[in-house]
Write a protein that holds these residues in place. Sequence first.
Motif, PDB file in Angstrom:
ATOM      1  N   PRO A 185       0.816  -1.228   0.000  1.00 17.71           N
ATOM      2  CA  PRO A 185       0.000   0.000   0.000  1.00 17.71           C
ATOM      3  C   PRO A 185       0.846   1.274   0.000  1.00 17.71           C
ATOM      4  N   ARG A 186       1.943   1.266   0.738  1.00 16.23           N
ATOM      5  CA  ARG A 186       2.805   2.448   0.755  1.00 16.23           C
ATOM      6  C   ARG A 186       3.476   2.660  -0.597  1.00 16.23           C
ATOM      7  N   THR A 198       4.114   5.552  -5.556  1.00 15.26           N
ATOM      8  CA  THR A 198       4.078   5.490  -7.018  1.00 15.26           C
ATOM      9  C   THR A 198       3.187   6.580  -7.589  1.00 15.26           C
ATOM     10  N   ALA A 199       2.011   6.761  -6.989  1.00 10.00           N
ATOM     11  CA  ALA A 199       1.093   7.808  -7.454  1.00 10.00           C
ATOM     12  C   ALA A 199       1.722   9.185  -7.284  1.00 10.00           C
ATOM     13  N   LEU A 200       2.400   9.420  -6.171  1.00  9.58           N
ATOM     14  CA  LEU A 200       2.985  10.728  -5.891  1.00  9.58           C
ATOM     15  C   LEU A 200       4.148  11.043  -6.827  1.00  9.58           C
ATOM     16  N   ILE A 201       5.037  10.071  -7.051  1.00  8.29           N
ATOM     17  CA  ILE A 201       6.188  10.354  -7.900  1.00  8.29           C
ATOM     18  C   ILE A 201       5.764  10.464  -9.360  1.00  8.29           C
ATOM     19  N   VAL A 227       2.574  22.085  -6.290  1.00  6.55           N
ATOM     20  CA  VAL A 227       2.355  20.661  -6.584  1.00  6.55           C
ATOM     21  C   VAL A 227       3.673  19.897  -6.517  1.00  6.55           C
ATOM     22  N   LEU A 228       4.729  20.462  -7.102  1.00  2.68           N
ATOM     23  CA  LEU A 228       6.032  19.790  -7.065  1.00  2.68           C
ATOM     24  C   LEU A 228       6.545  19.667  -5.638  1.00  2.68           C
ATOM     25  N   ALA A 229       6.432  20.752  -4.866  1.00  5.15           N
ATOM     26  CA  ALA A 229       6.948  20.735  -3.496  1.00  5.15           C
ATOM     27  C   ALA A 229       6.168  19.774  -2.617  1.00  5.15           C
ATOM     28  N   VAL A 230       4.842  19.827  -2.694  1.00  2.59           N
ATOM     29  CA  VAL A 230       4.014  18.997  -1.815  1.00  2.59           C
ATOM     30  C   VAL A 230       4.058  17.532  -2.240  1.00  2.59           C
ATOM     31  N   SER A 231       3.991  17.260  -3.542  1.00  2.00           N
ATOM     32  CA  SER A 231       4.023  15.865  -3.993  1.00  2.00           C
ATOM     33  C   SER A 231       5.349  15.209  -3.630  1.00  2.00           C
ATOM     34  N   PHE A 232       6.455  15.949  -3.799  1.00  2.00           N
ATOM     35  CA  PHE A 232       7.753  15.354  -3.468  1.00  2.00           C
ATOM     36  C   PHE A 232       7.942  15.243  -1.960  1.00  2.00           C
ATOM     37  N   GLY A 233       7.376  16.214  -1.223  1.00  2.00           N
ATOM     38  CA  GLY A 233       7.435  16.124   0.234  1.00  2.00           C
ATOM     39  C   GLY A 233       6.665  14.919   0.758  1.00  2.00           C
ATOM     40  N   LEU A 234       5.445  14.726   0.242  1.00  2.00           N
ATOM     41  CA  LEU A 234       4.643  13.562   0.647  1.00  2.00           C
ATOM     42  C   LEU A 234       5.315  12.268   0.194  1.00  2.00           C
ATOM     43  N   TYR A 235       5.904  12.293  -0.988  1.00  2.00           N
ATOM     44  CA  TYR A 235       6.618  11.115  -1.484  1.00  2.00           C
ATOM     45  C   TYR A 235       7.752  10.737  -0.530  1.00  2.00           C
ATOM     46  N   GLY A 236       8.529  11.732  -0.109  1.00  2.00           N
ATOM     47  CA  GLY A 236       9.619  11.463   0.826  1.00  2.00           C
ATOM     48  C   GLY A 236       9.120  10.926   2.148  1.00  2.00           C
ATOM     49  N   LEU A 237       7.972  11.446   2.609  1.00  2.00           N
ATOM     50  CA  LEU A 237       7.400  10.970   3.871  1.00  2.00           C
ATOM     51  C   LEU A 237       6.976   9.510   3.762  1.00  2.00           C
ATOM     52  N   VAL A 238       6.281   9.168   2.672  1.00  2.00           N
ATOM     53  CA  VAL A 238       5.847   7.780   2.481  1.00  2.00           C
ATOM     54  C   VAL A 238       7.041   6.853   2.354  1.00  2.00           C
ATOM     55  N   ARG A 239       8.057   7.286   1.597  1.00  2.00           N
ATOM     56  CA  ARG A 239       9.248   6.445   1.433  1.00  2.00           C
ATOM     57  C   ARG A 239      10.011   6.286   2.745  1.00  2.00           C
ATOM     58  N   LYS A 240       9.965   7.311   3.600  1.00  2.00           N
ATOM     59  CA  LYS A 240      10.605   7.220   4.910  1.00  2.00           C
ATOM     60  C   LYS A 240       9.979   6.107   5.742  1.00  2.00           C
ATOM     61  N   GLU A 262       8.345   1.012  -7.742  1.00  2.00           N
ATOM     62  CA  GLU A 262       7.380   2.043  -8.153  1.00  2.00           C
ATOM     63  C   GLU A 262       7.200   2.053  -9.667  1.00  2.00           C
ATOM     64  N   THR A 263       8.304   2.023 -10.404  1.00  2.00           N
ATOM     65  CA  THR A 263       8.186   2.023 -11.859  1.00  2.00           C
ATOM     66  C   THR A 263       7.574   0.712 -12.358  1.00  2.00           C
TER      67      THR A 263
END
Length: 320
Positions: free
Chosen positions: A87-88, A93-96, A169-182, A195-196
Amino acid sequence: MNGGPNVSGPAAGADSTQARAGVAFALGAFVFWGLAPLYFKAVVALPPLEVLAHRVLWSVLLLAALLIALGRLRAVLLQLSSPGVLPRLLASTALISMNWLVFIWAVGQERVLEISLGYYINPLVNVLLGLLVLRERLSPAAVVAVLLAAAGVANLAWQTDGLPWVSLVLAVSFGLYGLVRKLTPLGPIDGLLMETALVAPLAIGFLLWTAWTGVGAISGGAIASGDLSLLLLLMAAGPVTAIPLIWYAAGARRLRYTTIGFLQYLAPTCHFLLAVLLFGEPFDTAQLVTFACIWTAVAVFTGDSLTRSRRAAAVRGSGS
């Protein structure tokens, strides 16, 4: 008086060599990312969704080949069975994918300056996410930095009658992406492969559809007429995606987090210089005020991070 540890011998030399290698890898990664708009300018004639599909396809093939060569592919696939990983990965994947698509579109629309602003803001978005999601405490300097960044965004919204949505959008999507990946127990290269791979069926299906209907580059463009340069250019999306990530992972293993945090501003700086000096994007007073707010916020935030890191190192040194 007891003497301190001897740091002038072979161990110190090895540490110094590792640090220099780490800086070289990290510099290479962030400069590579900073120059990425040059690549996407070269394929600007193609629709952003088609470029994204090729980026996914060639990235997953390259990363899979790399992990097969390293004998790690099976171990990475087995991690999918761990609780909560899939799920993470779907979320990341959706965020990146969203981040990549907006980046590609913005380059084609000559909005690289907004890309630069987004990636200057991104570390401050990470601070806010740490506060809201991870319940981390903000230092007074971090609060000042976030408020300055908010003031810069508000100024641009007021001066241009609209929010700089590409940057946000770039800042928030990448920020959320980093949080999920963390929160996902996968390394950067392993995670990007997964992801790919998850989005690859959609990408391949889309490319097959464009080929079947004759609207894609493979069927209706230069490739169909016998010119392979476009195909080679699209295949380069794999290395363009994977190489800086591999360099970043190698650098991050050898450097302190604060050093990586400082070097990360090289990428948006390169974006800014490309936008203003090479692509000739307009840079007016409203944008100058906004960037001045963001640059000041970055300076406050980075200075505070370095100060806190030195204090922590001093405490550890006095306790040893």
